[in-house]
Design an enzyme around this catalytic site. Structure first.
Site, PDB file in Angstrom:
ATOM      1  N   ARG A   2       0.830  -1.209   0.000  1.00 61.26           N
ATOM      2  CA  ARG A   2       0.000   0.000   0.000  1.00 61.26           C
ATOM      3  C   ARG A   2       0.868   1.263   0.000  1.00 61.26           C
ATOM      4  O   ARG A   2       1.893   1.332   0.697  1.00 61.26           O
ATOM      5  CB  ARG A   2      -0.959  -0.006   1.199  1.00 61.26           C
ATOM      6  N   ASP A   3       0.434   2.244  -0.817  1.00 59.43           N
ATOM      7  CA  ASP A   3       1.148   3.513  -0.913  1.00 59.43           C
ATOM      8  C   ASP A   3       1.040   4.266   0.415  1.00 59.43           C
ATOM      9  O   ASP A   3      -0.005   4.268   1.067  1.00 59.43           O
ATOM     10  CB  ASP A   3       0.551   4.358  -2.051  1.00 59.43           C
ATOM     11  N   HIS A  23       1.277   1.724 -10.281  1.00 62.82           N
ATOM     12  CA  HIS A  23       0.248   2.135  -9.322  1.00 62.82           C
ATOM     13  C   HIS A  23      -1.054   1.411  -9.673  1.00 62.82           C
ATOM     14  O   HIS A  23      -1.448   1.371 -10.842  1.00 62.82           O
ATOM     15  CB  HIS A  23      -0.034   3.637  -9.426  1.00 62.82           C
ATOM     16  N   ASN A  69       4.401   6.090 -13.904  1.00 61.76           N
ATOM     17  CA  ASN A  69       5.002   7.396 -14.172  1.00 61.76           C
ATOM     18  C   ASN A  69       6.462   7.189 -14.557  1.00 61.76           C
ATOM     19  O   ASN A  69       7.198   6.503 -13.845  1.00 61.76           O
ATOM     20  CB  ASN A  69       4.922   8.287 -12.928  1.00 61.76           C
ATOM     21  N   VAL A  87      10.157   8.030  -7.216  1.00 58.23           N
ATOM     22  CA  VAL A  87      10.960   6.894  -6.737  1.00 58.23           C
ATOM     23  C   VAL A  87      11.463   6.144  -7.968  1.00 58.23           C
ATOM     24  O   VAL A  87      10.656   5.682  -8.792  1.00 58.23           O
ATOM     25  CB  VAL A  87      10.147   5.954  -5.821  1.00 58.23           C
ATOM     26  N   HIS A 135       7.570   1.023 -10.779  1.00 61.89           N
ATOM     27  CA  HIS A 135       6.388   0.614 -10.017  1.00 61.89           C
ATOM     28  C   HIS A 135       5.125   0.914 -10.800  1.00 61.89           C
ATOM     29  O   HIS A 135       5.036   1.919 -11.500  1.00 61.89           O
ATOM     30  CB  HIS A 135       6.348   1.285  -8.641  1.00 61.89           C
TER      31      HIS A 135
HETATM   32  P1  5GP Z   1       5.865   7.992  -8.311  1.00 63.83           P
HETATM   33  O1  5GP Z   1       5.542   9.436  -8.032  1.00 63.83           O
HETATM   34  O2  5GP Z   1       7.353   7.753  -8.378  1.00 63.83           O
HETATM   35  O3  5GP Z   1       5.133   7.422  -9.498  1.00 63.83           O
HETATM   36  O4  5GP Z   1       5.297   7.175  -7.074  1.00 63.83           O
HETATM   37  C1  5GP Z   1       6.015   6.974  -5.901  1.00 63.83           C
HETATM   38  C2  5GP Z   1       5.015   6.596  -4.853  1.00 63.83           C
HETATM   39  O5  5GP Z   1       5.720   6.052  -3.749  1.00 63.83           O
HETATM   40  C3  5GP Z   1       4.203   7.777  -4.329  1.00 63.83           C
HETATM   41  O6  5GP Z   1       2.823   7.542  -4.555  1.00 63.83           O
HETATM   42  C4  5GP Z   1       4.544   7.821  -2.850  1.00 63.83           C
HETATM   43  O7  5GP Z   1       3.442   8.159  -2.039  1.00 63.83           O
HETATM   44  C5  5GP Z   1       5.040   6.412  -2.580  1.00 63.83           C
HETATM   45  N1  5GP Z   1       6.001   6.309  -1.495  1.00 63.83           N
HETATM   46  C6  5GP Z   1       7.084   7.113  -1.275  1.00 63.83           C
HETATM   47  N2  5GP Z   1       7.755   6.704  -0.180  1.00 63.83           N
HETATM   48  C7  5GP Z   1       7.082   5.615   0.291  1.00 63.83           C
HETATM   49  C8  5GP Z   1       7.296   4.745   1.414  1.00 63.83           C
HETATM   50  O8  5GP Z   1       8.250   4.875   2.176  1.00 63.83           O
HETATM   51  N3  5GP Z   1       6.393   3.744   1.593  1.00 63.83           N
HETATM   52  C9  5GP Z   1       5.333   3.552   0.750  1.00 63.83           C
HETATM   53  N4  5GP Z   1       4.504   2.543   1.024  1.00 63.83           N
HETATM   54  N5  5GP Z   1       5.104   4.353  -0.319  1.00 63.83           N
HETATM   55  C10 5GP Z   1       5.970   5.361  -0.540  1.00 63.83           C
END
Ligand code: 5GP
Ligand code: ZN
Length: 114
Positions: free
Chosen positions: A29-30, A102, A87, A96, A100
């Site tokens: 989970r995010d 979503h 993304n 990150v 990944h």
């Molecule tokens: P991006 O913006 O790279 O597509 O998505 C990265 C996602 O990682 C974001 O939705 C963010 O909320 C999530 N995220 C960042 N740090 C952590 C963490 O430490 N734990 C979890 N579960 N999600 C994280």
């Protein structure tokens, strides 16, 4: 990658809220959910962005989608509908740099996405 947040989750150094796991992928989970279901599906292998996916990773890419389907089933949103998002790099908002997928659902989704 020792300095990668998601690799630390794969290694068990950080424990996310895991929804689904198999040999190839981990789904959790995010931390900052944007919908009632907001799960990230990652390959256990470090791949920084979608641009870095190699020909040899084709089965792994399929495994990400298979896991997304399982997440939707587990969270009971498969029939009503859900969205998958990857993304890639700055303009798409990637923060990150470990690939990944979503999985978002549990509320109506707008289109086009922002
Ligand atoms: P991006 O913006 O790279 O597509 O998505 C990265 C996602 O990682 C974001 O939705 C963010 O909320 C999530 N995220 C960042 N740090 C952590 C963490 O430490 N734990 C979890 N579960 N999600 C994280
Ligand atoms: Zn990584």
């Amino acid at each position: 990658m020792t300095d990668c947040l998601f690799c630390k989750m794969v290694a068990g150094e950080i424990q996310p809220d895991v929804v689904y796991e198999n040999e190839q992928v981990l789904a959790f989970r995010d931390l900052n959910p944007q919908a009632p279901t907001h799960v990230l599906v990652i390959p256990k292998k470090h791949i920084a962005t979608l641009n870095d996916l190699q020909g040899e990773d084709t089965a792994l890419a399929g495994a990400l989608f298979h896991a997304a389907k399982e997440v939707a089933r587990i969270d009971n949103i498969a029939e009503r509908g859900y969205r998958t998002v990857v993304n890639c790099n700055a303009e798409a908002g990637q923060t990150v740099f470990h690939l990944h997928l979503h999985v978002l659902g549990g509320r109506p989704m707008g289109w086009p996405p922002g």
